[in-house]
Motif scaffolding. Structure first.
Motif, PDB file in Angstrom:
ATOM      1  N   SER A   1      -0.326  -5.700  -8.438  1.00 13.16           N
ATOM      2  CA  SER A   1       0.124  -5.313  -7.327  1.00 13.16           C
ATOM      3  C   SER A   1       1.484  -5.944  -6.998  1.00 13.16           C
ATOM      4  CB  SER A   1      -0.725  -5.520  -6.057  1.00 13.16           C
ATOM      5  OG  SER A   1      -0.595  -7.002  -5.970  1.00 13.16           O
ATOM      6  N   LEU A   2       1.955  -5.125  -5.934  1.00 14.06           N
ATOM      7  CA  LEU A   2       3.509  -5.616  -5.601  1.00 14.06           C
ATOM      8  C   LEU A   2       3.447  -7.244  -5.180  1.00 14.06           C
ATOM      9  CD1 LEU A   2       6.427  -5.000  -5.030  1.00 14.06           C
ATOM     10  CD2 LEU A   2       5.708  -4.079  -2.860  1.00 14.06           C
TER      11      LEU A   2
ATOM     12  N   LYS B   1       0.649  -1.236  -0.041  1.00 12.49           N
ATOM     13  CA  LYS B   1       0.026  -0.060   0.040  1.00 12.49           C
ATOM     14  C   LYS B   1       0.896   1.209  -0.025  1.00 12.49           C
ATOM     15  CE  LYS B   1      -3.937  -2.021   0.208  1.00 12.49           C
ATOM     16  NZ  LYS B   1      -3.306  -3.143  -0.723  1.00 12.49           N
ATOM     17  N   THR B   2       2.124   0.987   0.040  1.00 10.80           N
ATOM     18  CA  THR B   2       3.095   2.117   0.177  1.00 10.80           C
ATOM     19  C   THR B   2       3.424   2.612  -1.184  1.00 10.80           C
ATOM     20  OG1 THR B   2       4.981   1.011   0.131  1.00 10.80           O
ATOM     21  CG2 THR B   2       4.102   1.683   2.168  1.00 10.80           C
TER      22      THR B   2
ATOM     23  N   ALA C   1       4.203   2.281  -7.397  1.00  6.64           N
ATOM     24  CA  ALA C   1       5.042   2.498  -8.593  1.00  6.64           C
ATOM     25  C   ALA C   1       5.076   1.166  -9.339  1.00  6.64           C
ATOM     26  CB  ALA C   1       6.514   2.771  -7.841  1.00  6.64           C
ATOM     27  N   VAL C   2       4.948  -0.151  -8.736  1.00 12.35           N
ATOM     28  CA  VAL C   2       4.801  -1.205  -9.280  1.00 12.35           C
ATOM     29  C   VAL C   2       3.777  -1.484  -9.984  1.00 12.35           C
ATOM     30  CG1 VAL C   2       5.132  -3.574  -8.919  1.00 12.35           C
ATOM     31  CG2 VAL C   2       6.535  -2.387  -7.759  1.00 12.35           C
TER      32      VAL C   2
ATOM     33  N   VAL D   1      13.197  -3.445  -6.974  1.00 14.41           N
ATOM     34  CA  VAL D   1      11.726  -3.135  -6.904  1.00 14.41           C
ATOM     35  C   VAL D   1      11.370  -2.864  -5.354  1.00 14.41           C
ATOM     36  CG1 VAL D   1       9.414  -4.177  -7.120  1.00 14.41           C
ATOM     37  CG2 VAL D   1      11.430  -5.172  -8.452  1.00 14.41           C
ATOM     38  N   PHE D   2      12.003  -3.223  -4.365  1.00 12.92           N
ATOM     39  CA  PHE D   2      11.500  -2.698  -2.997  1.00 12.92           C
ATOM     40  C   PHE D   2      12.135  -1.388  -2.651  1.00 12.92           C
ATOM     41  CE2 PHE D   2      10.487  -7.290  -1.117  1.00 12.92           C
ATOM     42  CZ  PHE D   2       9.480  -7.305  -1.961  1.00 12.92           C
ATOM     43  N   THR D   3      13.250  -1.016  -3.298  1.00 11.46           N
ATOM     44  CA  THR D   3      13.753   0.223  -3.176  1.00 11.46           C
ATOM     45  C   THR D   3      13.496   1.145  -4.020  1.00 11.46           C
ATOM     46  OG1 THR D   3      16.082  -0.582  -4.076  1.00 11.46           O
ATOM     47  CG2 THR D   3      15.696  -0.802  -1.547  1.00 11.46           C
ATOM     48  N   MET D   4      12.623   0.964  -4.789  1.00  7.20           N
ATOM     49  CA  MET D   4      12.205   1.863  -6.320  1.00  7.20           C
ATOM     50  C   MET D   4      13.507   2.167  -6.945  1.00  7.20           C
ATOM     51  SD  MET D   4       9.562   4.172  -4.163  1.00  7.20           S
ATOM     52  CE  MET D   4       9.093   5.028  -5.776  1.00  7.20           C
TER      53      MET D   4
END
Lengths: 391, 451
Positions: A58-59, A44-45, A50-51, A352-355
């Motif tokens: 969804s992520l 939800k962040t 972004a993903v 992905v997790f750190t954009m």
């Protein structure tokens, strides 16, 4: 024939297989769970947004769909690391010394295997072989790489390490670093003189590049096909065979008993009539054989090799050996698999997790971070006994 | 032959007596200077001049004479001859840079006995510190590499270099402590691998910290980096004094090289001074105790962690200073100058010269640098000439023309470093000039055997 089968210690064959499966499944389950929980939390962040924007999913679904491929890749590289780590761990077990040149022995194996295949390709053999022949040739290349690497390992031990036995700890280590550098440039020299180039490509032949497809999964607009390439299967099977074979050699044969005896107490082993020098040479030989085979498998998997190809796999394999508890064969297997998995997970999901701030480019130092953490918090490794730390 | 030997022995005996050492040293230095003056490109002439430092070091003369000759050689003859042929000055500068690095590493490896394989990480810290603050990089931060506008201002003036030299020392020392703290409990071989890892971490960070904020400009590196200003009267003065000898008017760029060479020399002298004083002080003796037997050292009440961290911090700080200096001198830093190979290069200098021996380490640095920059390069040049000629290797009938163009000896530094490490470890683990302490030990051992 019957007696032959009777003499095989089935337990020692099945035990490492069981361990391998357990380690693979265990690390796969734990890491997948961690990644999935992280994905759920971050869904939800802004990262999830972004993903969603990029892949229209969804992520959590993105992570889930990529998971099987990541697992297979991680397992493949993990087995390669495990095979190389065994070389480090065996030598350490016997001599208490880090064979820094093992990474170059790995590279030499890769080069010999690939050069043979390239020679066969230029001779026109590879383009018209049947599928069975292709496997035969690949096995031949693996064996060639193994023997070259094994011979080299024994030579290096004889020339650069044996004269230094009994010297202070750092002396053979520095010599090993020197050998490692020397070999890197020797490979480069030989390649430069004979072929004129340093980067060699594993020739394509047989059906190794094909993928067995399990199915397709839709991810927003794109569909992702899930499968496993034949290469990966060969790497995994080859590595498993070697690991089981080595385990059998060390734990269920007379030679293995001698190796264990020398590792435990060299002077006493020598009093029991064991030729210590021969056993040490043998240890280097076995480590070299495994390293060479791992080199060819690595070349098969990653296609491109250069004279410095051994550096990072070597360091990571060392990390794996330390992580599992250096000197401990089962530990090296565990360490290799866990490290391969961790690294692939980090490489695939960190971006992905750190954009995109920290992605695959940090994959190589990820292993070091693990190494440092392990050495600080559990210097004896995951499976090692608590040995006294001698200065 | 016997006669020759006799003569040699006599020479060896007499060379230290009376006025002979003075004559020999001055003659050696003069011969070197004249040779370099008339044939600035010859490696032989270069070697003759450089080895005069060693006749200065070895021959028995009084200290005042040694000091004065050394100063004249290092501060007047070499800069003047160097400006005449700028390549020469470049090599001298490289030698001093590596000598400083090797001396710093020597404190960690040679005195405290901690094998560190990522030493250039500290060098990188210094270089990137001044690289970041001494360039436009602060204003480049929001831009991806290569997309920044051309007219960005510099953050600091070039003269801020001097305070930053001190800051670089502090930053590198802190990095040393930071790296050292978690790994102090580890034994030697693990420490080596972990520091190797740290070295790689710093390099990978330098390579990749161009996003999300552009700190290091990635693989392209940071450029231009400012240099401290050089007042005009220095240039005029130098031209006025030595213009006649140099033979051509000296421009500012060449004089900058002289300035950085002298700065490097000052750092080296500081290191030697600090090292000499520490060696026999409480810290130095504690280091020796740790090096020889850690358990015994603990038993004697030596605070091991503190002493090891001191070695890390002191050794690292010199590399930091050298890093800032090199960043300013080159006006450019990039991650590839800080590879693992550089660390091993510095290590091979220390090993070649002799662990813990100051003159040895300087000799090692000079030898490896000269081998690297002059001998290997010269060999490369020779090979490429052979390639262009019609020459053929007689017996195997191999035309040099067919030799692979990839074979460039100048790029085979790893071979050089590796060979040095292996051979030294097998045949002469104490180095070319063994340290005093080790020599003492060796003497006592042999005398016991003789008894």
């Amino acid at each position: 024939m019957k007696r032959f089968f009777k003499s095989i210690n089935v337990r020692e064959l099945l035990l490492p297989l069981g361990q391998l499966i357990m380690f693979s499944l265990g690390s796969a389950v734990v890491l997948s769970a961690i990644v999935l929980v992280l994905a759920l939390m971050l869904d939800k962040t802004a990262i999830g947004m972004a993903v969603t924007e990029r892949f229209n999913a969804s992520l959590f679904t993105y992570t889930l769909i990529n998971l099987p491929q990541v697992l297979i890749d991680g397992l493949t590289i993990g087995f390669v690391y495990a095979a190389v780590a065994l070389g480090y761990t065996m030598v350490y077990g016997v001599l208490e010394f880090i064979n820094f040149a093992h990474s170059e022995i790995f590279a030499v194996g890769a080069f010999v295997g690939v050069e043979i295949l390239i020679a066969l390709e230029t001779a026109g053999v590879l383009s018209r072989v049947s599928l069975g022949m292709a496997f035969g040739i690949l096995i031949l290349a693996i064996f060639a790489g193994m023997f070259a690497a094994g011979a080299l390992a024994v030579t290096v031990e004889r020339v650069a390490y044996r004269p230094l036995r009994g010297a202070p700890r750092l002396v053979p280590l520095i010599s090993a670093i020197g050998v490692s550098f020397l070999l890197q440039d020797l490979i480069r020299l030989v390649e430069g003189l004979t072929t004129g180039q340093f980067n060699r490509i594993f020739p394509t032949f047989g059906n190794f590049d094909e993928r067995l497809i399990f199915g397709e999964v839709g991810l927003g607009a794109t569909t992702i096909t899930m499968g496993i390439s034949i290469k990966s299967i060969i790497v995994i099977v080859g590595a498993v065979l070697m690991l089981v074979g080595l385990n059998y050699l060390v734990n269920a044969t007379k030679v293995g008993k001698a190796i264990r005896a020398v590792a435990q107490d060299r002077p006493t082993a020598s009093l029991m009539g064991i030729d210590v020098n021969r056993i040490i040479s043998l240890t280097f030989l076995v480590g070299g054989l495994l390293g060479g085979a791992a080199g060819v498998l690595y070349a098969l998997k990653f296609t491109r090799i250069d004279p410095f190809v051994g550096f990072f796999p070597g360091l990571k394999a060392f990390t794996a050996a330390v992580m599992g508890g250096i000197g401990n064969l089962t530990g090296a297997l565990l360490g290799g698999i866990v490290l391969g998995m961790l690294e692939t997970f980090a490489g695939s999901y960190m971006g992905v997790f750190t954009m995109g701030a920290a992605g695959t480019e940090y994959k190589d130092i990820f292993a070091f971070t693990i190494l440092i953490l392990v050495l600080i918090f559990r210097p004896q490794g995951l499976m090692g006994e608590n040995v006294s730390q001698k200065a | 032959m016997a006669q020759f030997q006799l003569y040699f022995q006599k020479l060896q005996k007499n060379i230290h007596n009376g006025y002979w050492p003075y004559v020999a040293t001055v003659a050696h230095a003069l011969l070197g200077s004249i040779l370099v003056y008339f044939s600035p490109r010859s490696t032989f002439a270069f070697l003759v001049l450089m080895t005069s430092f060693f006749s200065l070091y070895y021959l028995k003369a009084n200290n005042r004479f040694k000091l004065i000759t050394g100063i004249v050689l290092a501060l007047i003859i070499i800069p003047v001859l160097g400006v005449r042929n700028i390549f020469y000055l470049e090599i001298i500068f490289q030698i001093s840079v590596f000598a400083a690095l090797a001396l710093g590493l020597n404190i960690i490896v040679g005195f405290a006995g901690l094998l560190v394989l990522g030493y250039v990480a500290f060098y990188a810290v210094g270089a990137y510190l001044w690289g970041f603050f001494g360039s436009q990089q602060y204003f480049v931060m929001p831009y991806a590499p290569g997309t920044q506008p051309a007219d960005l201002p510099f953050l600091l003036s070039g003269d801020m270099f001097y305070p930053f030299l001190l800051l670089a020392i502090i930053a590198a020392a802190l990095t040393g402590i930071l790296i050292g703290l978690p790994v102090m409990r580890l034994r030697g071989d693990y420490l080596a691998i972990v520091t190797l890892g740290f070295g790689e971490v710093i390099r990978v960070l330098a390579n990749n910290l161009d996003k999300p904020l552009n700190f290091t400009n990635g693989p392209q590196g940071i450029t231009p980096i400012q240099r401290p200003t050089l007042p005009g009267f220095v240039l005029d003065g130098f031209n006025g004094l030595f213009g006649g000898i140099v033979g051509h008017p000296v421009d500012q760029a060449s004089l900058y090289n002289v300035m950085f060479y002298i700065l490097a020399l000052i750092i080296i002298i500081t290191i030697v001074f600090v090292t000499k004083n520490l060696e026999d002080a409480k810290i130095g003796r504690a280091w020796a105790a740790i090096r020889e037997d850690e358990t015994a050292a603990v038993a004697m009440g030596i605070p091991i962690v503190k002493m090891k961290l001191m070695a890390f911090a002191i050794g690292a700080s010199f590399a930091g200073a050298m890093g800032a200096l090199v960043a300013a001198s080159r006006t450019f830093v990039s991650p590839e100058s800080f590879s693992f190979m550089q660390s091993i290069g510095v290590l091979s200098m220390v090993i070649l010269g002799g662990l813990g021996s100051i003159p040895g380490v300087i000799l090692g640095a000079a030898t490896v640098t000269i081998l690297n920059l002059q001998i290997l390069q010269g060999f490369s040049l020779y090979l490429s000439q052979l390639r262009q000629s019609d020459a053929v290797i007689p017996i195997i009938n191999f035309a040099w023309r067919d030799l692979s163009a990839q074979l460039d000896p100048a790029k085979y530094q790893r071979l050089l470093f590796g060979t040095i490490l292996v051979l030294m470890m097998i045949f002469r683990p104490d180095g070319l000039i063994p340290a005093e302490r080790r020599k003492r030990k060796m003497i006592s051992e042999t005398s016991e055997v003789e008894k």
